[in-house]
Design a protein around this motif. Structure first.
Motif, PDB file in Angstrom:
ATOM      1  N   ILE A 274       0.838  -1.209   0.000  1.00 23.37           N
ATOM      2  CA  ILE A 274       0.000   0.000   0.000  1.00 23.37           C
ATOM      3  C   ILE A 274       0.870   1.255   0.000  1.00 23.37           C
ATOM      4  O   ILE A 274       0.648   2.200  -0.761  1.00 23.37           O
ATOM      5  CB  ILE A 274      -0.941   0.006   1.234  1.00 23.37           C
ATOM      6  N   THR A 275       1.921   1.242   0.831  1.00 22.01           N
ATOM      7  CA  THR A 275       2.823   2.400   0.900  1.00 22.01           C
ATOM      8  C   THR A 275       3.457   2.669  -0.458  1.00 22.01           C
ATOM      9  O   THR A 275       3.477   3.805  -0.936  1.00 22.01           O
ATOM     10  CB  THR A 275       3.926   2.144   1.947  1.00 22.01           C
ATOM     11  N   LEU A 276       3.957   1.589  -1.067  1.00 22.73           N
ATOM     12  CA  LEU A 276       4.640   1.743  -2.351  1.00 22.73           C
ATOM     13  C   LEU A 276       3.698   2.250  -3.441  1.00 22.73           C
ATOM     14  O   LEU A 276       4.029   3.186  -4.167  1.00 22.73           O
ATOM     15  CB  LEU A 276       5.240   0.402  -2.784  1.00 22.73           C
ATOM     16  N   THR A 277       2.528   1.626  -3.566  1.00 29.53           N
ATOM     17  CA  THR A 277       1.609   2.042  -4.633  1.00 29.53           C
ATOM     18  C   THR A 277       1.110   3.459  -4.390  1.00 29.53           C
ATOM     19  O   THR A 277       0.979   4.240  -5.330  1.00 29.53           O
ATOM     20  CB  THR A 277       0.410   1.095  -4.748  1.00 29.53           C
ATOM     21  N   THR A 278       0.858   3.798  -3.113  1.00 30.19           N
ATOM     22  CA  THR A 278       0.421   5.166  -2.816  1.00 30.19           C
ATOM     23  C   THR A 278       1.489   6.168  -3.236  1.00 30.19           C
ATOM     24  O   THR A 278       1.194   7.191  -3.870  1.00 30.19           O
ATOM     25  CB  THR A 278       0.108   5.324  -1.316  1.00 30.19           C
ATOM     26  N   ALA A 279       2.754   5.838  -2.913  1.00 27.11           N
ATOM     27  CA  ALA A 279       3.856   6.733  -3.273  1.00 27.11           C
ATOM     28  C   ALA A 279       3.961   6.853  -4.792  1.00 27.11           C
ATOM     29  O   ALA A 279       4.130   7.953  -5.333  1.00 27.11           O
ATOM     30  CB  ALA A 279       5.161   6.215  -2.679  1.00 27.11           C
ATOM     31  N   ALA A 280       3.835   5.723  -5.500  1.00 29.31           N
ATOM     32  CA  ALA A 280       3.972   5.728  -6.954  1.00 29.31           C
ATOM     33  C   ALA A 280       2.854   6.524  -7.609  1.00 29.31           C
ATOM     34  O   ALA A 280       3.100   7.418  -8.439  1.00 29.31           O
ATOM     35  CB  ALA A 280       3.981   4.293  -7.481  1.00 29.31           C
ATOM     36  N   VAL A 281       1.612   6.218  -7.212  1.00 29.58           N
ATOM     37  CA  VAL A 281       0.466   6.933  -7.786  1.00 29.58           C
ATOM     38  C   VAL A 281       0.540   8.411  -7.429  1.00 29.58           C
ATOM     39  O   VAL A 281       0.278   9.293  -8.265  1.00 29.58           O
ATOM     40  CB  VAL A 281      -0.866   6.307  -7.299  1.00 29.58           C
TER      41      VAL A 281
ATOM     42  N   ILE B 264       0.528  11.514 -10.052  1.00 28.10           N
ATOM     43  CA  ILE B 264      -0.465  12.597  -9.969  1.00 28.10           C
ATOM     44  C   ILE B 264       0.243  13.935  -9.761  1.00 28.10           C
ATOM     45  O   ILE B 264      -0.082  14.944 -10.400  1.00 28.10           O
ATOM     46  CB  ILE B 264      -1.479  12.328  -8.841  1.00 28.10           C
ATOM     47  N   GLY B 265       1.267  13.915  -8.887  1.00 31.06           N
ATOM     48  CA  GLY B 265       2.019  15.145  -8.629  1.00 31.06           C
ATOM     49  C   GLY B 265       2.647  15.702  -9.892  1.00 31.06           C
ATOM     50  O   GLY B 265       2.619  16.911 -10.139  1.00 31.06           O
ATOM     51  N   ALA B 266       3.182  14.808 -10.727  1.00 30.26           N
ATOM     52  CA  ALA B 266       3.815  15.252 -11.973  1.00 30.26           C
ATOM     53  C   ALA B 266       2.769  15.764 -12.956  1.00 30.26           C
ATOM     54  O   ALA B 266       2.964  16.795 -13.600  1.00 30.26           O
ATOM     55  CB  ALA B 266       4.602  14.099 -12.591  1.00 30.26           C
ATOM     56  N   VAL B 267       1.643  15.029 -13.051  1.00 29.08           N
ATOM     57  CA  VAL B 267       0.583  15.427 -13.994  1.00 29.08           C
ATOM     58  C   VAL B 267       0.017  16.794 -13.627  1.00 29.08           C
ATOM     59  O   VAL B 267      -0.320  17.596 -14.498  1.00 29.08           O
ATOM     60  CB  VAL B 267      -0.539  14.345 -14.017  1.00 29.08           C
ATOM     61  N   VAL B 268      -0.074  17.068 -12.339  1.00 27.20           N
ATOM     62  CA  VAL B 268      -0.618  18.355 -11.906  1.00 27.20           C
ATOM     63  C   VAL B 268       0.478  19.413 -11.837  1.00 27.20           C
ATOM     64  O   VAL B 268       0.288  20.557 -12.238  1.00 27.20           O
ATOM     65  CB  VAL B 268      -1.311  18.211 -10.524  1.00 27.20           C
TER      66      VAL B 268
END
Lengths: 221, 164
Positions: free
Chosen positions: B13-20, B24-28
């Motif tokens: 969960i930690t890894l996927t949250t960080a990745a997603v 999202i951070g880059a897209v925004v």
């Protein structure tokens, strides 16, 4: 990795990040339910509206001469201006919707009862501020729709017995919809209402952390 | 489980949250940066060839004032500036053009036919018909359009104007 841990430990010792995390995010939650996430969704939309609004204010000019033109500039000439304004536009509608459904959820599950009456009352204030944001933001594009919507809405406020004409003049900054109306709606939209919202959200969140989340009523309730 | 490829649910969960979150951070974030620096990325072309009318219409050797306007658009605001130049016809195929802006503090100079001088009304600077300083405070001769900055095309005088 070890260096990050060291930095974190240094900060934690001074800021108490672990305790802060436990108190705010690591709280016990009654049986998980998606309806319980609408408050967080409202908070997220508030932050999103704040961020995109700050970005829009880089180019937007609250004057009758330039309001419309500056928005045309944002839409056509600024990189991703259409995206920022689009998010702000649809986010506003979504926020009103989410806040409203959140309120209905709290009402239906009777979560407003003791000891959470104050959380409800502050929530009412938050709903009114959110609607106020929608009302004041609607004028800012300064197009025909904005102009006449505000003319009608302020006229409705003006139909209050006795004090109506006074309320109308306060809202419009005079008898007519003018540059004064635009600038005071702008001030309300970006300073007064967001400040009120931020303050009320702070108390709202404090009360939620203090009382915890209400459990859904069971068959016996 | 040391050394195995197994990861716990929490780690996943930690890894996927960080990745997603990063995506999202880059897209925004990247469009947000582009939004802020957009005006700086616009190419600003301010030079243009300005037509000043037929060469034959100018009197030989007599400075004649020509004014024109140039408009500049910054964002949603349009500014119109007016400029003046003196056209001096040298021959049937040649002309020299001088800016009417005094090189001292930018006042507009006038041609005085009696003295055969350009005279600045602000500090009484004097320039000769060739633009050279004859007296007064100016640090350099009048700006001139000659050589590749002036062109005679189909009998029309054009100058290569660099300002807005």
């Amino acid at each position: 990795m070890i260096m990050w841990k060291k930095i974190y430990t240094w900060l934690d010792e001074r800021l108490g990040l672990n305790e802060l995390y436990k108190a705010t995010l690591d709280r016990p939650e009654p049986k998980g339910n998606w309806w319980n996430t609408l408050g967080s969704a409202s908070l997220f939309l508030f932050l999103l509206q704040g961020a995109t609004g700050i970005f829009l204010s880089v180019y937007y000019t609250p004057s009758p001469d330039h309001a419309y033109d500056s928005i045309q500039y944002i839409m056509n000439d600024v990189a991703f201006g259409w995206l920022i304004r689009g998010i702000h536009h649809w986010g506003a509608t979504l926020m009103v919707l989410v806040v409203f459904i959140h309120m209905i959820r709290v009402f239906v599950t009777a979560s407003y009862k003791y000891p959470r009456e104050l959380t409800w009352l502050i929530g009412v204030g938050l709903l009114l501020c959110t609607l106020g944001m929608g009302f004041t933001g609607y004028l800012l594009p300064w197009d025909q729709k904005a102009y006449w919507a505000t003319t009608v809405a302020t006229s409705i406020a003006g139909s209050v017995p006795w004090v109506g004409p006074f309320i109308l003049k306060v809202l419009r900054g005079g008898t007519d919809l003018s540059a004064l109306t635009l600038s005071r709606f702008f001030a309300a939209h970006i300073w007064m209402l967001p400040a009120a919202l931020a303050g009320l959200i702070g108390v709202h969140l404090y009360l939620i952390i203090r009382h915890g989340e209400s459990a859904f009523p069971g068959k016996d309730d | 489980m040391a050394g195995s490829h197994h990861i716990s649910r929490r780690e996943f969960i930690t890894l996927t949250t960080a990745a997603v979150g990063t995506v999202i951070g880059a897209v925004v974030g990247l469009p947000a940066i582009a939004y802020l620096i957009a005006p700086a990325l616009k190419a600003s072309t301010t030079d243009a060839w300005i037509p000043l009318g037929k060469l034959a219409a100018y009197e030989l050797g007599k400075p004649t004032l020509v004014t024109f306007t140039r408009s500049k658009i910054n964002g949603w605001e349009k500014t119109v500036n007016s400029y003046g130049v003196f056209v001096v016809r040298k021959s049937d195929t040649d002309a020299v053009v001088f800016s009417n802006k005094c090189t001292h503090l930018g006042c507009h100079v006038n041609w005085n036919p009696d003295k055969q001088e350009y005279i600045c009304p602000c500090h009484d600077a004097q320039f000769g018909i060739d633009g050279n300083v004859l007296g007064g405070p100016p640090p350099r001769p009048l700006d001139r359009y000659s050589g590749d900055k002036v062109e005679i095309k189909d009998g029309t005088v054009l100058i290569h104007f660099l300002e807005g």
